[in-house]
Write a protein that holds these residues in place. Structure first.
Motif, PDB file in Angstrom:
ATOM      1  N   LEU A 100       9.809 -16.547  24.133  1.00  0.00           N
ATOM      2  CA  LEU A 100      10.713 -17.202  25.077  1.00  0.00           C
ATOM      3  C   LEU A 100      10.932 -16.309  26.298  1.00  0.00           C
ATOM      4  O   LEU A 100      10.884 -15.084  26.186  1.00  0.00           O
TER       5      LEU A 100
ATOM      6  N   SER B 103      14.156 -13.838  31.010  1.00  0.00           N
ATOM      7  CA  SER B 103      15.199 -14.185  31.979  1.00  0.00           C
ATOM      8  C   SER B 103      16.153 -15.261  31.457  1.00  0.00           C
ATOM      9  O   SER B 103      17.276 -15.392  31.948  1.00  0.00           O
ATOM     10  N   ALA B 104      15.751 -15.998  30.425  1.00  0.00           N
ATOM     11  CA  ALA B 104      16.646 -17.003  29.841  1.00  0.00           C
ATOM     12  C   ALA B 104      17.865 -16.340  29.202  1.00  0.00           C
ATOM     13  O   ALA B 104      18.948 -16.919  29.186  1.00  0.00           O
TER      14      ALA B 104
ATOM     15  N   LEU C 235      20.411 -15.999  31.906  1.00  0.00           N
ATOM     16  CA  LEU C 235      20.973 -17.309  32.253  1.00  0.00           C
ATOM     17  C   LEU C 235      21.958 -17.783  31.185  1.00  0.00           C
ATOM     18  O   LEU C 235      23.014 -18.340  31.503  1.00  0.00           O
ATOM     19  N   LEU C 236      21.620 -17.571  29.920  1.00  0.00           N
ATOM     20  CA  LEU C 236      22.523 -17.967  28.836  1.00  0.00           C
ATOM     21  C   LEU C 236      23.801 -17.130  28.849  1.00  0.00           C
ATOM     22  O   LEU C 236      24.894 -17.660  28.641  1.00  0.00           O
TER      23      LEU C 236
ATOM     24  N   HIS D  38      17.620 -10.788  24.080  1.00  0.00           N
ATOM     25  CA  HIS D  38      16.195 -11.085  23.898  1.00  0.00           C
ATOM     26  C   HIS D  38      15.592  -9.887  23.183  1.00  0.00           C
ATOM     27  O   HIS D  38      15.976  -8.742  23.452  1.00  0.00           O
TER      28      HIS D  38
ATOM     29  N   ARG E 213      10.221 -23.274  31.252  1.00  0.00           N
ATOM     30  CA  ARG E 213      10.656 -22.194  32.145  1.00  0.00           C
ATOM     31  C   ARG E 213      12.084 -21.821  31.777  1.00  0.00           C
ATOM     32  O   ARG E 213      12.767 -22.518  31.037  1.00  0.00           O
ATOM     33  N   SER E 214      12.546 -20.705  32.307  1.00  0.00           N
ATOM     34  CA  SER E 214      13.848 -20.145  31.926  1.00  0.00           C
ATOM     35  C   SER E 214      15.002 -21.130  32.045  1.00  0.00           C
ATOM     36  O   SER E 214      15.802 -21.263  31.127  1.00  0.00           O
ATOM     37  N   GLN E 215      15.112 -21.804  33.177  1.00  0.00           N
ATOM     38  CA  GLN E 215      16.245 -22.722  33.364  1.00  0.00           C
ATOM     39  C   GLN E 215      16.171 -23.911  32.419  1.00  0.00           C
ATOM     40  O   GLN E 215      17.174 -24.325  31.839  1.00  0.00           O
TER      41      GLN E 215
ATOM     42  N   LEU F 200      14.691 -23.974  29.472  1.00  0.00           N
ATOM     43  CA  LEU F 200      15.011 -23.453  28.141  1.00  0.00           C
ATOM     44  C   LEU F 200      16.512 -23.241  27.996  1.00  0.00           C
ATOM     45  O   LEU F 200      17.102 -23.609  26.969  1.00  0.00           O
ATOM     46  N   THR F 201      17.127 -22.685  29.016  1.00  0.00           N
ATOM     47  CA  THR F 201      18.576 -22.465  28.987  1.00  0.00           C
ATOM     48  C   THR F 201      19.316 -23.783  28.817  1.00  0.00           C
ATOM     49  O   THR F 201      20.199 -23.905  27.955  1.00  0.00           O
ATOM     50  N   ASP F 202      18.952 -24.779  29.608  1.00  0.00           N
ATOM     51  CA  ASP F 202      19.604 -26.095  29.512  1.00  0.00           C
ATOM     52  C   ASP F 202      19.403 -26.697  28.129  1.00  0.00           C
ATOM     53  O   ASP F 202      20.335 -27.253  27.539  1.00  0.00           O
TER      54      ASP F 202
END
Length: 124
Positions: A9, A12-13, A16-17, A26, A81-83, A85-87
């Motif tokens: 994963l 950068s996620a 964001l989380l 991570h 992508r990070s965003q 995955l975060t969502d």
């Protein structure tokens, strides 16, 4: 709710989380990029974290150990992508909070979320 993101994963996620209020690390941030899955499971168990991964092996290890913890979120959606995955993780955490707190193996697919409570009990 505390998450531990596996190597596949985006790093950068985790940031964001955390920015969204979820205590997240991570494996790459804690020197576990090349750790065995069993070691990642133990770290999550020790710290009360939920593992988020692309790897099916985590559910297998929980089944073999008849483990009740940690909860694992397996994501079966490629190239997030990070965003995105975060969502996705924010949605799963909100929708499955009680199951995650009680110990579950969750599989997230493009069109559904499957929840299996831990420990896995073989059919007799």
């Amino acid at each position: 709710m505390k998450l531990l993101l596996d190597q596949g994963l985006p790093l950068s996620a985790a940031t964001l989380l955390r920015d969204a209020g979820i205590d997240t690390i991570h494996v790459g941030e804690i020197g576990m990029s090349e750790a065995e899955d069993a070691d990642i499971i133990q770290r999550a168990r020790d710290e009360g974290r939920i593992v988020a991964t692309l790897d099916a092996d985590f559910h297998t290890l929980l089944a073999l150990d008849v483990a009740a913890t940690p909860s694992v979120i397996r994501i079966r959606i490629e190239r997030l992508r990070s965003q995105a995955l975060t969502d996705l993780l924010l949605t799963v955490v909100a929708e499955c909070e009680e199951d995650l707190e009680q110990g579950s193996a969750i599989t997230v697919e493009p069109s559904r979320i499957r929840i299996r409570r831990l420990p896995f009990v073989p059919d007799v």
